[in-house]
Write an enzyme that holds these catalytic residues in place. Sequence first.
Site, PDB file in Angstrom:
ATOM      1  N   HIS A   1       0.835  -1.220   0.000  1.00  0.00           N
ATOM      2  CA  HIS A   1       0.000   0.000   0.000  1.00  0.00           C
ATOM      3  C   HIS A   1       0.864   1.263   0.000  1.00  0.00           C
ATOM      4  O   HIS A   1       0.422   2.306   0.471  1.00  0.00           O
ATOM      5  CB  HIS A   1      -0.946   0.035   1.207  1.00  0.00           C
ATOM      6  CG  HIS A   1      -1.683  -1.245   1.446  1.00  0.00           C
ATOM      7  ND1 HIS A   1      -2.941  -1.487   0.963  1.00  0.00           N
ATOM      8  CD2 HIS A   1      -1.312  -2.384   2.092  1.00  0.00           C
ATOM      9  CE1 HIS A   1      -3.335  -2.704   1.312  1.00  0.00           C
ATOM     10  NE2 HIS A   1      -2.362  -3.273   2.001  1.00  0.00           N
TER      11      HIS A   1
ATOM     12  N   LYS B   1      16.318  21.509 -10.306  1.00  0.00           N
ATOM     13  CA  LYS B   1      15.640  20.260 -10.666  1.00  0.00           C
ATOM     14  C   LYS B   1      16.475  19.291 -11.482  1.00  0.00           C
ATOM     15  O   LYS B   1      17.280  19.660 -12.322  1.00  0.00           O
ATOM     16  CB  LYS B   1      14.358  20.567 -11.455  1.00  0.00           C
ATOM     17  CG  LYS B   1      13.359  21.308 -10.643  1.00  0.00           C
ATOM     18  CD  LYS B   1      12.125  20.587 -10.240  1.00  0.00           C
ATOM     19  CE  LYS B   1      11.470  19.673 -11.146  1.00  0.00           C
ATOM     20  NZ  LYS B   1      10.051  19.710 -11.142  1.00  0.00           N
TER      21      LYS B   1
ATOM     22  N   GLU C   1       9.953   8.530 -16.829  1.00  0.00           N
ATOM     23  CA  GLU C   1       8.590   9.035 -17.040  1.00  0.00           C
ATOM     24  C   GLU C   1       8.104   8.726 -18.447  1.00  0.00           C
ATOM     25  O   GLU C   1       6.964   8.321 -18.661  1.00  0.00           O
ATOM     26  CB  GLU C   1       8.547  10.554 -16.822  1.00  0.00           C
ATOM     27  CG  GLU C   1       8.798  10.982 -15.386  1.00  0.00           C
ATOM     28  CD  GLU C   1       9.026  12.488 -15.286  1.00  0.00           C
ATOM     29  OE1 GLU C   1       8.082  13.241 -15.544  1.00  0.00           O
ATOM     30  OE2 GLU C   1      10.153  12.898 -14.968  1.00  0.00           O
TER      31      GLU C   1
ATOM     32  N   SER D   1      15.297  21.572 -15.446  1.00  0.00           N
ATOM     33  CA  SER D   1      14.111  22.370 -15.750  1.00  0.00           C
ATOM     34  C   SER D   1      14.567  23.679 -16.362  1.00  0.00           C
ATOM     35  O   SER D   1      15.623  24.203 -16.013  1.00  0.00           O
ATOM     36  CB  SER D   1      13.335  22.627 -14.464  1.00  0.00           C
ATOM     37  OG  SER D   1      12.585  23.822 -14.584  1.00  0.00           O
TER      38      SER D   1
END
Length: 465
Positions: free
Chosen positions: A156, A283, A290, A277
Site C-alpha cells: 500500500h 531540478k 517518465e 528544468s
Amino acid sequence: MKKLWGGRFTKSAEEWVDEFGASISFDQELVMEDIEGSVAHVSMLSKTGIITEDEAEKIKAGLQQLKAKAEKDELTYSVKLEDIHLNLESHLTELTGTVGGKLHTARSRNDQVATDMHLYLRKQVEQIVELIQEMQEELIIQAENNVETIMPGYTHLQRAQPISFGHHLMAYFWMLERDKERFTESLKRINVSPLGAGALAGTTFPIDREYTSELLGFEGIYENSLDAVSDRDFILEYLSSSSILMMHLSRLSEEFILWSSQEFQFIELDDSFATGSSIMPQKKNPDMAELIRGKTGRVYGNLMGLLTVLKGLPLAYNKDMQEDKEGMFDTVKTVTGSLKIFAGMIRTMKVKTGQMEKATKNDFSNATELADYLSDKGIPFREAHEIVGKLVLVCVRKGCFLGDLPLEDFKDAHPLFEEDIYEVLDPYTAVKRRNSAGGTGFKQVSIAIEKAKEYIVGNKEFANK
Ligand code: ARG
C-alpha cells in the site's frame, strides 16, 4: 503513372485518394523482407519449372541490385505505386525489362505482405529477447552489489517490512524472464510460412510451398490458404507480449521516479538519463523513466487498435488489414528503445545505501519481528500481534520507535521478552532471518541470483542456436 493493376479501371484516382490508400510511407520498413521473400519465391518458380532458370537468374540479379540500393538507402518510392511490393516490382521491371513481370507469377500481394511481416517480426522478436536479456544482466549486477543493502519493503506504499534491495531488483528479473519466455514461445507461431496461399485460394501453378518455407527458414507452412492471408494473430500476440513487458517497465519506472525523489532519495539517476528544468535550477527530472511509463500507453493503444481493426473482418484479406503495420512498427521502436534505456539507467544509477538503510530505522516496519519473536516462544501469533500492537501504541505516546523502548516496557507487555529483542528488532537481522525459499534473507537472495544467472546462460545458448 500507370498502375500495375490498372487494366480493369478507366479513371485515375485523385492524388489525395492515392495518398490515403497508400502504405509506402511506412511499409518501406519491410523492404529487406520483401526482397528476401521474392528471392525465395523466384527460386521456387524455377525449381518447379514455372519459369526458366535463365529468367530466374535475371530476376534474382535485379533483386540483388535492389537490395544493394536499399542498403545504401538509394531506393526511391512513389505514392502512386501504393506500397513496397508494387514499388519494388516496378523498380525490378525497370532494371530487368519484361522478365521482371514474371516475379509475381503464382503469388499475390496478400501472401507476400503476410510473408514480409512474419519475416520482420521474427527478426524483431529475436532482437527483443536479446535486449531483455541485457537488461536482466544489469539487474543481476546491481542486485549482486546490493544483496545486503537493506531498504523498507512496502505494501500500500506504506512501509511494511525491511527487505534487501537486491531482492527487490531481482523481482523485476523474474518478470522479465516471463516476458522473454512469452516472446520466445510466440516465435513458433511467427515462424510459419503463408507464402503460396495466393490471394486467398492457393494457385493453379504447381508451386512448392515447403521449398519456399525452407528457404526462408520457416518451420512449416500455414495449412489453410484463407487463414494464411488473413491471420494477424502473430502480430496481436507480439503486441500483447509487448504490452505486458511495457507494464513491467512502467512499474519499475514508477519506482525509479519515486526513489529518485527528494522524499525517498534511494537512488540517483545518471545525468544522461535525466534533464533539468528550464525555470527551476535545482531540478533533475527522471524524464526517461517518465517517458517509458508514458509510452506504455501507446503500446496498449496499438494492441487495442489492431484488435478492433480485426474484429469484424470477413475472410480473407481486407484493406483494413493494412492498418496492422504502423502500430507494429511503433511498438518495435518503443519496446527496443525502452529496453536499451533501462539497461543504461540501471547500470549507471547510484544506489544511496545509507539513505535506504536509514529509512528502515525510523519506523515500525520491525513490528512483525517482535510478534514472530513471541510466537517463536509459543504465544499464538494472533495474541502476539495484539501485544505488539499495544507496544506500538506505547511508542506513539512516547514519541519513539520500538528499539528505543527500555526492556521494562517490553517486560510489562509480556514477561517472555528478553534482552535479545534488540537484536531481533534490528532491520538488518530482520532481513537476514527471512530465509524461507524465495524470501529476502541474504542467503536466499544470493541463491536466487545464482539461479538467475543460469537462466541467462541457458537462454544465450538458445538464442545463438
Ligand atoms: N499494402 C497492402 C497491405 O499492407 C498490401 C496488400 C494489398 N493487397 C490487396 N489486395 N490490395 O495490406
